[in-house]
Scaffold this active site. Sequence first.
Site, PDB file in Angstrom:
ATOM      1  N   LYS A  64      18.495  19.475 -31.511  1.00 19.27           N
ATOM      2  CA  LYS A  64      19.188  20.761 -31.351  1.00 19.27           C
ATOM      3  C   LYS A  64      19.847  21.085 -32.456  1.00 19.27           C
ATOM      4  O   LYS A  64      20.757  20.194 -33.053  1.00 19.27           O
ATOM      5  CB  LYS A  64      19.553  20.829 -30.018  1.00 19.27           C
ATOM      6  CG  LYS A  64      20.606  19.512 -29.666  1.00 19.27           C
ATOM      7  CD  LYS A  64      21.162  19.474 -28.217  1.00 19.27           C
ATOM      8  CE  LYS A  64      22.148  18.480 -28.099  1.00 19.27           C
ATOM      9  NZ  LYS A  64      21.379  17.212 -27.679  1.00 19.27           N
TER      10      LYS A  64
ATOM     11  N   SER B 233      29.652  13.827 -29.498  1.00 18.87           N
ATOM     12  CA  SER B 233      29.074  15.307 -29.203  1.00 18.87           C
ATOM     13  C   SER B 233      30.410  16.018 -28.467  1.00 18.87           C
ATOM     14  O   SER B 233      31.561  15.994 -28.706  1.00 18.87           O
ATOM     15  CB  SER B 233      27.986  15.410 -28.418  1.00 18.87           C
ATOM     16  OG  SER B 233      27.622  16.787 -28.450  1.00 18.87           O
TER      17      SER B 233
END
Length: 622
Positions: free
Chosen positions: A448, A174
């Site tokens: 998300k 990420s």
Amino acid sequence: MEDIVGTGDLNANLRWQLTGDPQLDTAVQQWLDWDRNPWTRAQVDSLVAGGCLDELRSRLCGRMSFGTAGLRAPMGAGFNRINDLTIIQSTQGLYAYLCRCFADLSSRGVVVGFDTRGQEESGCSSLRLAKLTAAVMLSRGVPVHLFSTFVPTPYVPYAVKKLGAASGVMITASHNPKEDNGYKVYWCNGAQIASPHDKEVLRCIEEQLEPWNASCWDEKLVDNSSLRTDPLTQINSRYMEDLTSLCFHRDLNSSCTLKFVHSSFHGVGHDFVQRAFRVFGFAPPIPVPEQRDPDPNFSSVRCPNPEEGESVLELSLVLADRENARIVLATDPDADRLAVAERSDGRGWKVFSGNDLAALLGWWMFFNWKENHPDPADTESVYMLATTVSSKILQAFARIEGFHFEETLPGFKWIGNRIHELSKTGNRVIFAFEESIGFLCGSMVPEKDGVSAAVVVAEMAAYLQTKRLSLNQQLHNIYRTYGYHVSKTSYVTCNDPPTIQRIFSRIRNFDGDDSYPKACGGVRIVHVRDVTTGYDSSRPDLRSTLPVSRSSQMITFTLQNGVVATLRTSGTEPKIKYYTEFCAAPGQSDVSQLEEELRKVTVALLDEFLEPDKNHLIRRVV
């Protein structure tokens, strides 16, 4: 130091010296017997030759565990690093556990995706690690849906659900520093694995440490196996089709005069955000050219995390000023999170916090839900979710509007699994978030999603423009209606785990054994909740309603003046995070007074409880 000859075929000609530490010698021998990556083998050889025993112990005498985002660690040689061998071991363990849970694993298969990370000195890249993940599964006759190119992280859980797969793996770290990579595992419901699955997978990994056979190392297996498919075209098409369920005002979008700038932070986001804008009827956003294409070194930013705010958004803001664009959208490198900034006439740029954006998106999603469901009875099955360290603004919405609000532990894996549970009883989550700029609009994927959030923000801004309102003006309208929620989120870095343990032990014994602090900055603490131990002073039975999480630290203090403050360790980085929020009643509008009171408590929380100077903590650079 005594010479020893390796016993594995690969090591027939390798000589190295015993270190004198039997545990370490065994670990070194195992590594050199098992590892077939020449770069990481060379790293261990070099450390042995240099007598770097502490570094060898650090790398070889411990293993990774599942945090809030799966396995995540620096790339390089070692059993507690991300590399070819540990990815093969992890996938062997995952396979063993999936076999126990799914009798139809050989027909359901697994989904594998990857981001754009890579590290030359260890021969690791997300693409290579994804191919090795696939190779392990294929070697056992398990079908693998391996994306042929990099994709946003939410594409993997989305594909798991759409294809009916047993599990999914995303190779990504990420927004972590460029040195890191990770192994994120999703269950058949599309949510990240949580307890007990994560613990069981780890147990299975430890039982399957030796690579099964040469096929596990064969990257070319993904090109030659009939069990490998590429889901890219199908998932792209279905995702963009489902995205239209979040488009409420397409007629306005095509005539929108607002201009948007988008940065993909050297990651995967560019093509996907461009496509999403077209689906909503917008002209595509203007890309930041220096950050549009994948770059594993993240060359133009000091860190690849858009949550850091204006300091890392500089190129985006300069381009927006030049192009007269009012809104900047920045997705993180794997496009699961979103930062937003808005130009204020004559007052520079407003970079919204994750809590501010949640207030806007929560309002927007419920506003449009009501437009399409005028019967108040429909609201009884509507939910919004947030992690417990996030703003309580959705709770204020729910109190006034009549829908349901729930909190979860930090980490979207808890939100994703709760969405699944609620859906089984006919309930619907229309918005969920975590304050670290992670948002889910609707529930098309239990994770998300920065791509969908970006285009939803764009449509909200376009709609508000027709009402002569900016995002920031609407944010203040929301706070005037539901009460100002002033918050502060930051962190300190601590690279020494024993120091972290000592800090939290001191807090738990602040005024003697098993006695938490009674005040913070001179303000009385009225309640303490310690999720690590399961204690909650506000409950009659003194037990927290949130699940106990002994593997991480998290303590929340509720103060007499209404401030809620939380200290917790990050599940992905060597950080202690701190969160403070002042929740004011509707009509209380002296924001500067609220902010000053919050500032005092935040400073005291840091200085009194964490003692940054004494503990050599590194403060956040803003």
